[in-house]
Scaffold this motif. Structure first.
Motif, mmCIF file in Angstrom:
data_model
loop_
_atom_site.group_PDB
_atom_site.id
_atom_site.type_symbol
_atom_site.label_atom_id
_atom_site.label_comp_id
_atom_site.label_asym_id
_atom_site.label_seq_id
_atom_site.Cartn_x
_atom_site.Cartn_y
_atom_site.Cartn_z
ATOM 1 N N UNK A 65 -77.768 -48.041 -41.906
ATOM 2 C CA UNK A 65 -79.196 -48.152 -42.257
ATOM 3 C C UNK A 65 -79.407 -46.554 -42.120
ATOM 4 N N UNK A 74 -89.727 -46.890 -42.336
ATOM 5 C CA UNK A 74 -89.105 -47.891 -42.116
ATOM 6 C C UNK A 74 -87.515 -47.453 -42.390
ATOM 7 N N UNK A 75 -86.711 -48.472 -41.990
ATOM 8 C CA UNK A 75 -85.211 -48.401 -42.420
ATOM 9 C C UNK A 75 -84.872 -48.725 -43.858
ATOM 10 N N UNK A 131 -78.560 -65.619 -36.570
ATOM 11 C CA UNK A 131 -79.984 -65.367 -37.075
ATOM 12 C C UNK A 131 -80.120 -64.170 -37.833
ATOM 13 N N UNK A 132 -79.120 -63.273 -38.002
ATOM 14 C CA UNK A 132 -78.783 -62.141 -38.715
ATOM 15 C C UNK A 132 -79.517 -61.009 -37.693
ATOM 16 N N UNK A 133 -79.496 -61.533 -36.225
ATOM 17 C CA UNK A 133 -80.058 -60.423 -35.535
ATOM 18 C C UNK A 133 -79.138 -59.263 -35.662
ATOM 19 N N UNK A 134 -79.786 -58.105 -35.846
ATOM 20 C CA UNK A 134 -79.007 -56.881 -35.971
ATOM 21 C C UNK A 134 -79.036 -56.060 -34.750
ATOM 22 N N UNK A 176 -86.144 -65.730 -43.775
ATOM 23 C CA UNK A 176 -86.019 -65.259 -42.289
ATOM 24 C C UNK A 176 -86.866 -64.118 -42.108
ATOM 25 N N UNK A 226 -88.355 -61.249 -39.043
ATOM 26 C CA UNK A 226 -88.022 -60.620 -37.861
ATOM 27 C C UNK A 226 -89.091 -59.468 -37.546
ATOM 28 N N UNK A 282 -88.900 -55.999 -35.059
ATOM 29 C CA UNK A 282 -88.161 -54.999 -34.374
ATOM 30 C C UNK A 282 -89.124 -54.158 -33.792
ATOM 31 N N UNK A 303 -84.616 -56.116 -31.652
ATOM 32 C CA UNK A 303 -85.301 -57.149 -32.104
ATOM 33 C C UNK A 303 -85.995 -57.892 -31.132
ATOM 34 N N UNK A 357 -87.821 -63.745 -34.218
ATOM 35 C CA UNK A 357 -87.320 -63.940 -35.511
ATOM 36 C C UNK A 357 -87.838 -65.430 -35.671
ATOM 37 N N UNK A 391 -86.725 -63.068 -28.855
ATOM 38 C CA UNK A 391 -85.439 -62.517 -28.495
ATOM 39 C C UNK A 391 -85.513 -61.648 -27.100
ATOM 40 N N UNK A 444 -91.599 -52.664 -36.724
ATOM 41 C CA UNK A 444 -90.954 -53.091 -37.897
ATOM 42 C C UNK A 444 -90.741 -54.529 -38.334
ATOM 43 N N UNK A 494 -84.531 -61.169 -44.136
ATOM 44 C CA UNK A 494 -82.832 -60.809 -44.539
ATOM 45 C C UNK A 494 -82.359 -61.953 -45.743
ATOM 46 N N UNK A 533 -80.746 -56.823 -44.527
ATOM 47 C CA UNK A 533 -82.018 -57.070 -43.533
ATOM 48 C C UNK A 533 -82.819 -56.020 -44.470
ATOM 49 N N UNK A 583 -86.539 -53.893 -44.537
ATOM 50 C CA UNK A 583 -87.672 -53.468 -43.582
ATOM 51 C C UNK A 583 -88.946 -53.012 -44.182
ATOM 52 N N UNK A 584 -89.936 -53.459 -43.632
ATOM 53 C CA UNK A 584 -91.138 -52.923 -44.012
ATOM 54 C C UNK A 584 -91.454 -51.465 -43.640
#
Lengths: 114, 110
Positions: free
Chosen positions: A36, A43-44, A99-102, B32, B34, B36, B46, B49, B59, B90, B94, B99, B101-102
């Protein structure tokens, strides 16, 4: 536990140079690897990802990354950088089926001198 | 096309005051979602979620809470801010390990 390491906190190059941003990971299972970009204060944005198949993946704006299982690496490269590529680059890993946790690396600040 | 909107863009709040940050996703059904958090100059972590309305998983414990009152909305809040809550928040959604992001909310706690 997934870990991601970006060994270079800062990389400075001149416009037109090639660049490699390094990323090493550790994880015992099946994962996605991704890069990213974050411009200052924003943001990313997703650049590219790898899961399987061809170890070289092409991303946006001329970026590509190469996966190496033997080195546990996923380095990002660009053949000729532009000043607008100056940003922070984050490598990330996520487990498949999760959960697509990065899990992000610490980030590498790329500074391109015009 | 999917869009993700975060509000506010920035906040300056006093220690001990309440906080509510919002995020809305348009163009994607049952995403989904999230939250961050990024400390200044640091990496991203994170916090929460959610895979469906009314369900949120924590988390990391940072004295924050999150809720998903609608399919397209994700709220981050706390009743009492700490100095350590300062940073960049953020919201993201996903799709197939990618993923999105805003633009983030910059929070400064003073």
């Amino acid at each position: 536990t997934q870990t991601v390491s970006q060994s270079d906190a800062h990389v400075t190059v001149f416009e037109g140079d090639s660049v490699e941003l390094r990323c090493n990971y550790s994880y015992g299972g099946s994962i996605y690897l991704s890069w990213y970009i974050q411009h200052h204060g924003r943001g990313l944005q997703f650049l590219l990802k790898y899961y399987s198949g061809n170890p070289v993946v092409q991303g946006v704006n001329g970026f590509k990354a190469e996966f190496s299982k033997s080195d546990s690496s996923f380095h990002l490269r660009k053949a000729s950088v532009h000043w607008s590529d100056s940003a922070v680059y984050f490598c990330a890993v996520s487990a498949t089926g999760g959960n697509n946790k990065l899990t992000f690396g610490q980030g590498t600040v790329l500074s391109v001198i015009p | 096309a999917q869009t993700i909107h975060q509000w506010p863009v920035a906040e300056i709040k006093a220690v001990g005051s309440p906080l509510s940050l919002g995020c809305t996703i348009k163009g994607k059904s049952s995403p989904n979602l999230y939250w961050y958090w990024q400390a200044t100059g640091g990496t991203l972590q994170q916090l929460f979620y959610s895979i469906t309305v009314g369900q949120v998983e924590s988390v990391v414990q940072l004295n924050l809470s999150a809720s998903r009152p609608k399919d397209d909305q994700f709220i981050l809040s706390t009743e009492k801010l700490l100095l350590s809550h300062s940073g960049f928040y953020l919201c993201a959604w996903s799709l197939a390990a990618e993923v999105f992001f805003g633009k983030g909310t910059r929070l400064t706690v003073v």
